[in-house]
Design a protein around this motif. Structure first.
Motif, mmCIF file in Angstrom:
data_model
loop_
_atom_site.group_PDB
_atom_site.id
_atom_site.type_symbol
_atom_site.label_atom_id
_atom_site.label_comp_id
_atom_site.label_asym_id
_atom_site.label_seq_id
_atom_site.Cartn_x
_atom_site.Cartn_y
_atom_site.Cartn_z
ATOM 1 N N ASP A 73 -3.184 -9.032 -1.082
ATOM 2 C CA ASP A 73 -2.336 -8.456 -2.127
ATOM 3 C C ASP A 73 -1.063 -7.826 -1.557
ATOM 4 O OD1 ASP A 73 -4.121 -9.171 -4.065
ATOM 5 O OD2 ASP A 73 -5.081 -7.204 -4.187
ATOM 6 N N LEU A 74 -1.225 -6.984 -0.548
ATOM 7 C CA LEU A 74 -0.079 -6.228 -0.037
ATOM 8 C C LEU A 74 0.961 -7.112 0.653
ATOM 9 C CD1 LEU A 74 -2.106 -3.129 1.219
ATOM 10 C CD2 LEU A 74 -0.659 -3.264 -0.822
ATOM 11 N N CYS A 75 0.524 -8.242 1.221
ATOM 12 C CA CYS A 75 1.489 -9.118 1.909
ATOM 13 C C CYS A 75 2.496 -9.717 0.932
ATOM 14 C CB CYS A 75 0.767 -10.223 2.682
ATOM 15 S SG CYS A 75 0.049 -11.515 1.656
ATOM 16 N N LYS A 76 2.175 -9.670 -0.360
ATOM 17 C CA LYS A 76 3.091 -10.258 -1.347
ATOM 18 C C LYS A 76 4.305 -9.384 -1.619
ATOM 19 C CE LYS A 76 -0.688 -12.475 -3.850
ATOM 20 N NZ LYS A 76 -1.625 -12.156 -4.933
ATOM 21 N N THR A 77 4.153 -8.073 -1.395
ATOM 22 C CA THR A 77 5.270 -7.171 -1.714
ATOM 23 C C THR A 77 5.874 -6.487 -0.491
ATOM 24 O OG1 THR A 77 3.639 -5.453 -2.202
ATOM 25 C CG2 THR A 77 4.514 -6.681 -4.071
ATOM 26 N N TRP A 78 5.129 -6.405 0.615
ATOM 27 C CA TRP A 78 5.659 -5.725 1.799
ATOM 28 C C TRP A 78 6.584 -6.658 2.581
ATOM 29 C CZ3 TRP A 78 0.834 -2.775 4.184
ATOM 30 C CH2 TRP A 78 0.518 -1.709 3.337
ATOM 31 N N ARG A 101 -9.052 5.380 4.991
ATOM 32 C CA ARG A 101 -8.691 4.579 3.822
ATOM 33 C C ARG A 101 -7.880 5.370 2.791
ATOM 34 N NH1 ARG A 101 -6.918 2.588 0.059
ATOM 35 N NH2 ARG A 101 -7.715 0.927 -1.276
ATOM 36 N N GLY A 102 -8.251 6.654 2.597
ATOM 37 C CA GLY A 102 -7.561 7.494 1.622
ATOM 38 C C GLY A 102 -6.124 7.805 2.008
ATOM 39 N N ASP A 103 -5.786 7.593 3.267
ATOM 40 C CA ASP A 103 -4.422 7.860 3.738
ATOM 41 C C ASP A 103 -3.502 6.645 3.652
ATOM 42 O OD1 ASP A 103 -5.006 10.557 4.556
ATOM 43 O OD2 ASP A 103 -6.045 9.726 6.297
ATOM 44 N N LEU A 104 -4.069 5.503 3.290
ATOM 45 C CA LEU A 104 -3.267 4.285 3.227
ATOM 46 C C LEU A 104 -2.171 4.398 2.155
ATOM 47 C CD1 LEU A 104 -2.622 1.310 3.822
ATOM 48 C CD2 LEU A 104 -4.527 0.666 2.346
ATOM 49 N N VAL A 105 -0.933 4.265 2.589
ATOM 50 C CA VAL A 105 0.200 4.321 1.657
ATOM 51 C C VAL A 105 0.491 2.907 1.170
ATOM 52 C CG1 VAL A 105 2.621 4.955 1.347
ATOM 53 C CG2 VAL A 105 1.192 6.278 2.916
ATOM 54 N N MET A 106 0.295 2.703 -0.137
ATOM 55 C CA MET A 106 0.520 1.360 -0.685
ATOM 56 C C MET A 106 1.783 1.334 -1.530
ATOM 57 S SD MET A 106 -3.315 -0.032 -1.425
ATOM 58 C CE MET A 106 -3.823 1.037 -2.724
#
Ligand code: SF4
Ligand code: F3S
Length: 106
Positions: A73-78, A101-106
């Protein structure tokens, strides 16, 4: 495809980027992901990561299964990252810490 899992969070050493022959890493604020359709399964990135964050999808530890979807998912917008850069400032401190995991900035 290979998958980047939790140990990368808050570290982002980027040694993986330097060795990838097809430049399929994408960059967030405190994590990198691999584009599953671009990765050619060469395996070069796995031993290059100081935090051991990278796994072939089929041997991803059970506790990190959700990272397959996060990478896809994230590779589509980063943005694409093609050159090594300095790790995050506290990388050495967070290298072996679990539960990021809770620190992951999306
Ligand atoms: Fe790149 Fe190879 Fe790692 Fe896939 S396995 S992300 S192609 S270095
Ligand atoms: Fe992350 Fe390891 Fe690459 S910490 S940026 S997956 S070298």
């Amino acid at each position: 495809a290979y998958v980047v899992a939790e140990p990368c969070i808050k570290c982002k050493y980027t040694d993986c980027v330097e060795v990838c022959p097809v430049d399929c890493f994408y960059e967030g604020q405190n994590f990198l992901v691999i584009h599953p359709d671009e990765c050619i399964d060469c395996g070069a990135c796995e031993p290059a990561c100081p935090t051991k964050a990278i796994f072939p999808e089929e041997s991803l530890p059970e506790k990190w299964k959700e990272y397959t979807g996060l990478n896809a998912d994230l590779c589509k917008t980063w943005p694409n990252i093609t050159e090594k850069k300095d790790p995050l400032p506290d990388a050495d401190k967070f290298k072996d810490v679990e539960g990021k995991r809770g620190d992951l900035v999306m």
